[in-house]
Design an enzyme around this catalytic site. Sequence first.
Site, mmCIF file in Angstrom:
data_model
loop_
_atom_site.group_PDB
_atom_site.id
_atom_site.type_symbol
_atom_site.label_atom_id
_atom_site.label_comp_id
_atom_site.label_asym_id
_atom_site.label_seq_id
_atom_site.Cartn_x
_atom_site.Cartn_y
_atom_site.Cartn_z
ATOM 1 N N CYS A 1 35.314 51.835 35.302
ATOM 2 C CA CYS A 1 34.034 51.522 34.520
ATOM 3 C C CYS A 1 33.600 52.619 32.507
ATOM 4 C CB CYS A 1 33.453 50.548 34.599
ATOM 5 S SG CYS A 1 34.056 49.580 36.019
ATOM 6 N N HIS B 1 26.628 49.135 31.430
ATOM 7 C CA HIS B 1 28.024 47.843 32.317
ATOM 8 C C HIS B 1 27.622 47.218 32.553
ATOM 9 C CE1 HIS B 1 31.422 47.735 34.018
ATOM 10 N NE2 HIS B 1 30.909 48.866 35.437
ATOM 11 N N ASN C 1 32.863 41.468 34.984
ATOM 12 C CA ASN C 1 33.119 42.762 34.508
ATOM 13 C C ASN C 1 34.040 43.070 34.150
ATOM 14 O OD1 ASN C 1 33.111 45.724 35.094
ATOM 15 N ND2 ASN C 1 32.216 45.684 37.212
#
Length: 333
Positions: free
Chosen positions: A120, A260, A290
């Site tokens: 990520c 994030h 996500n």
Amino acid sequence: MNDSFSNLPRAAIVATGSYVPERVLTNADLEKMVETSDEWILTRTGIRERRIARPDEATSDMGTEAAKRALANAGVTAEELDMIIFATITPDMGFPNTACFVQANIGAKNAFCFDIEAACSGFVYGLDLCRQYIATGAARTILLLGAEKISCITDWKDRSLCVLFGDGAGAAVIRASDGKNGLLASVMRSDGRLHDLLKLPGGGSRNPATPETIAGGMHYMKMNGRDVFKHAVTCMTDVARKALDKAGLTVDDMKLIIPHQANLRIVNAIGERLGGGTDKYFVNLDRYGNTSAASIILALDEAVRVGRIQRGDRVLLIAFGGGFTWGATVLEW
Ligand code: UT7
């Protein structure tokens, strides 16, 4: 050590673009697939829906759409690109790299192309690479992508994971700044000792794909959610402070903070520690979940499109992902 490159040409994002697949998967849809509820997903994560790519739509296809939009917004042609970096954990294939597929699709014949894998954190790691290629003059016009088809490494029977993720793509065109805007400071970190907490165990050289690895579900992502949560909050807060210090700026100098997009509770916990008020923290995870390496660029592109970021505004990006990898970048738009 990351240095601030203060006397060298500064990399700046000229424009961004993004693409999300058409199909929306809501929490209500998931209620029909696994033992879960809209209430659980919303209160534990803040996610309402996510996008899912078509079976015939690969990561590079989504990246290509995002790339075309970013190039159009930048007024840059594909031939002007001398480098394409693609951040992803869901490449089209083991090789060739995903960036090469985008190169072929857009006709960027003068670019050299490679992928980076920092889970990520991929997009923010990629920005740091761009910063250095621009500073040294080794590249003049870079296309940086973050895109994922996480749905293809998701076990749709595992309720602890399948509710969290989504697919999507974002791209940024990066050049040397002609003013004082651009990347002001960045700090990147990793801790490989914690590799076991978030991983895709099958399909690589450790566990090549066999009928047994597939029967054991090793081609699906695994995560220890509670431990990842704790580390994410601590690491992201710490690296954000370090990047701000390096830039000689504070949270109050930031127009927007883009963390994030994994979990609203993580964003809020970081907000409590860093301060600045909830309005400063950009959130679109409610609509996309996500999206791993696409998360920050999807959010940045949306923030620009809706006018939350204007020229001269300072923005803080904070990433965290498997590895563990994490990092923060301070930029002036
Ligand atoms: O992008 C990389 C970074 N990734 C992240 O940042 C993710 C970090 N972790 C998280 O966001 C959170 O840990 C989760 C959202 C994954 C889980 O939230 P949590 O508050 O840590 O829940 P938990 O894992 O402690 O589970 C609580 C309960 C469990 O039941 P018991 O053991 O208390 O009876 C789970 O079995 O919730 C249960 N549960 C669910 N219930 C309904 C787990 N998933 C679900 C679900 N629906 N989808």
